[in-house]
Design a protein around this motif. Sequence first.
Motif, PDB file in Angstrom:
ATOM      1  N   ASN A 217      -5.219   9.214 -10.223  1.00  0.00           N
ATOM      2  CA  ASN A 217      -4.582  10.451 -10.683  1.00  0.00           C
ATOM      3  C   ASN A 217      -3.097  10.563 -10.373  1.00  0.00           C
ATOM      4  O   ASN A 217      -2.435  11.447 -10.907  1.00  0.00           O
ATOM      5  CB  ASN A 217      -5.298  11.664 -10.063  1.00  0.00           C
ATOM      6  N   ASN A 218      -2.579   9.725  -9.492  1.00  0.00           N
ATOM      7  CA  ASN A 218      -1.156   9.817  -9.154  1.00  0.00           C
ATOM      8  C   ASN A 218      -0.612   8.404  -8.958  1.00  0.00           C
ATOM      9  O   ASN A 218      -0.533   7.889  -7.840  1.00  0.00           O
ATOM     10  CB  ASN A 218      -0.955  10.653  -7.876  1.00  0.00           C
ATOM     11  N   ARG A 219      -0.236   7.793 -10.040  1.00  0.00           N
ATOM     12  CA  ARG A 219       0.192   6.392 -10.004  1.00  0.00           C
ATOM     13  C   ARG A 219       1.473   6.214  -9.184  1.00  0.00           C
ATOM     14  O   ARG A 219       1.647   5.208  -8.518  1.00  0.00           O
ATOM     15  CB  ARG A 219       0.427   5.891 -11.431  1.00  0.00           C
ATOM     16  N   ARG A 220       2.374   7.202  -9.256  1.00  0.00           N
ATOM     17  CA  ARG A 220       3.646   7.069  -8.529  1.00  0.00           C
ATOM     18  C   ARG A 220       3.415   7.022  -7.025  1.00  0.00           C
ATOM     19  O   ARG A 220       3.990   6.182  -6.330  1.00  0.00           O
ATOM     20  CB  ARG A 220       4.567   8.240  -8.875  1.00  0.00           C
ATOM     21  N   LEU A 221       2.565   7.889  -6.511  1.00  0.00           N
ATOM     22  CA  LEU A 221       2.294   7.918  -5.084  1.00  0.00           C
ATOM     23  C   LEU A 221       1.534   6.661  -4.642  1.00  0.00           C
ATOM     24  O   LEU A 221       1.825   6.083  -3.590  1.00  0.00           O
ATOM     25  CB  LEU A 221       1.486   9.174  -4.733  1.00  0.00           C
ATOM     26  N   PHE A 222       0.589   6.230  -5.473  1.00  0.00           N
ATOM     27  CA  PHE A 222      -0.163   5.028  -5.119  1.00  0.00           C
ATOM     28  C   PHE A 222       0.737   3.799  -5.143  1.00  0.00           C
ATOM     29  O   PHE A 222       0.611   2.912  -4.297  1.00  0.00           O
ATOM     30  CB  PHE A 222      -1.328   4.830  -6.088  1.00  0.00           C
ATOM     31  N   ARG A 223       1.667   3.755  -6.094  1.00  0.00           N
ATOM     32  CA  ARG A 223       2.595   2.621  -6.162  1.00  0.00           C
ATOM     33  C   ARG A 223       3.510   2.604  -4.931  1.00  0.00           C
ATOM     34  O   ARG A 223       3.809   1.535  -4.387  1.00  0.00           O
ATOM     35  CB  ARG A 223       3.433   2.689  -7.428  1.00  0.00           C
ATOM     36  N   ALA A 224       3.951   3.778  -4.467  1.00  0.00           N
ATOM     37  CA  ALA A 224       4.799   3.845  -3.270  1.00  0.00           C
ATOM     38  C   ALA A 224       4.057   3.269  -2.069  1.00  0.00           C
ATOM     39  O   ALA A 224       4.621   2.506  -1.276  1.00  0.00           O
ATOM     40  CB  ALA A 224       5.207   5.284  -2.991  1.00  0.00           C
ATOM     41  N   ARG A 225       2.774   3.601  -1.951  1.00  0.00           N
ATOM     42  CA  ARG A 225       1.995   3.052  -0.848  1.00  0.00           C
ATOM     43  C   ARG A 225       1.813   1.545  -1.010  1.00  0.00           C
ATOM     44  O   ARG A 225       1.882   0.793  -0.044  1.00  0.00           O
ATOM     45  CB  ARG A 225       0.632   3.734  -0.763  1.00  0.00           C
ATOM     46  N   SER A 226       1.571   1.096  -2.232  1.00  0.00           N
ATOM     47  CA  SER A 226       1.361  -0.332  -2.470  1.00  0.00           C
ATOM     48  C   SER A 226       2.598  -1.140  -2.115  1.00  0.00           C
ATOM     49  O   SER A 226       2.497  -2.224  -1.532  1.00  0.00           O
ATOM     50  CB  SER A 226       0.983  -0.561  -3.941  1.00  0.00           C
ATOM     51  N   VAL A 227       3.775  -0.625  -2.471  1.00  0.00           N
ATOM     52  CA  VAL A 227       5.015  -1.314  -2.141  1.00  0.00           C
ATOM     53  C   VAL A 227       5.205  -1.372  -0.626  1.00  0.00           C
ATOM     54  O   VAL A 227       5.631  -2.386  -0.074  1.00  0.00           O
ATOM     55  CB  VAL A 227       6.220  -0.619  -2.810  1.00  0.00           C
ATOM     56  N   SER A 228       4.866  -0.272   0.065  1.00  0.00           N
ATOM     57  CA  SER A 228       5.049  -0.225   1.519  1.00  0.00           C
ATOM     58  C   SER A 228       4.102  -1.157   2.245  1.00  0.00           C
ATOM     59  O   SER A 228       4.391  -1.629   3.343  1.00  0.00           O
ATOM     60  CB  SER A 228       4.854   1.203   2.036  1.00  0.00           C
ATOM     61  N   THR A 229       2.949  -1.432   1.646  1.00  0.00           N
ATOM     62  CA  THR A 229       1.973  -2.319   2.296  1.00  0.00           C
ATOM     63  C   THR A 229       2.199  -3.782   1.966  1.00  0.00           C
ATOM     64  O   THR A 229       1.516  -4.649   2.504  1.00  0.00           O
ATOM     65  CB  THR A 229       0.539  -1.945   1.880  1.00  0.00           C
ATOM     66  N   ARG A 230       3.123  -4.068   1.088  1.00  0.00           N
ATOM     67  CA  ARG A 230       3.386  -5.444   0.708  1.00  0.00           C
ATOM     68  C   ARG A 230       3.875  -6.233   1.928  1.00  0.00           C
ATOM     69  O   ARG A 230       4.659  -5.763   2.728  1.00  0.00           O
ATOM     70  CB  ARG A 230       4.431  -5.496  -0.406  1.00  0.00           C
ATOM     71  N   ASN A 231       3.405  -7.441   2.063  1.00  0.00           N
ATOM     72  CA  ASN A 231       3.743  -8.321   3.190  1.00  0.00           C
ATOM     73  C   ASN A 231       3.272  -7.768   4.522  1.00  0.00           C
ATOM     74  O   ASN A 231       3.790  -8.133   5.572  1.00  0.00           O
ATOM     75  CB  ASN A 231       5.255  -8.571   3.262  1.00  0.00           C
ATOM     76  N   GLY A 232       2.306  -6.848   4.488  1.00  0.00           N
ATOM     77  CA  GLY A 232       1.718  -6.387   5.735  1.00  0.00           C
ATOM     78  C   GLY A 232       2.420  -5.223   6.389  1.00  0.00           C
ATOM     79  O   GLY A 232       2.027  -4.773   7.455  1.00  0.00           O
TER      80      GLY A 232
END
Length: 240
Positions: A217-232
């Motif tokens: 339901n909120n792609r922008r917020l989920f993408r922000a989290r995904s970017v922050s979790t990249r590389n651990g």
Amino acid sequence: MTGARSATGVTVEQVPWACHESRFTYAPEELTAYLAQSLDFTAITRLQGLSWRAVSGIVRRVVAERVPCALLSGMRAIGVDEFSYRKRHRYLTVVVDHDSRRVVWAAKGRGADALAGLFEHLGEAGCAAIESVTMDMAGGHKKAVREHLPHARIVFDQFHVQRLASDAVDAVRRDEVRAAGDEATVRVIERSRYVLRKSPWNLNRHEQQKLADIQANNRRLFRARSVSTRNGYWPTSRIG
């Protein structure tokens, strides 16, 4: 034992259990120095019945006797941090050798000036041998390293990198709360704060469902989290 008569007529004896230039014997000095590895001086004064000055003098003598002179030689990777040791912003800059896992330098103050003393002591050859420096994101430390160790690789500690990632995700979450069109959506986004901060493998089933709802339901917020979790570098619930 040997004896010698001083100019005042007092006979001085050298005994194996007495410390040179000290009012104490070896046993209490060794105990005091041992306690200083894990306790502050004030606590030691209460345990030992000594003054703060006496404890400080004992620690200086033991360190001078026991710490090897070549403590600063051969360093390749060092870590830099600062600690507040008294009120009114009094700081101590501490440097550790990652290979030996020992504290090798400490100086009053913070930033470039406190760290520059170490590099001046090392000299050109000692500075050239250092390959990497771990530190927080304080500008003063970075300035001193760039000036004296231009060839060294700077590694920022994971805690501060994670905190930046956490702050970035939280900023997006607050933007989405302000942009939400209804109260129900606002509540869902507001209650997602700790789910967004938590490590992926620490999510329980209910939290995993919350994260799945955010993804749907909120792609922008989920993408922000995904970017922050990249590389651990994911935000964690302990940060912020």
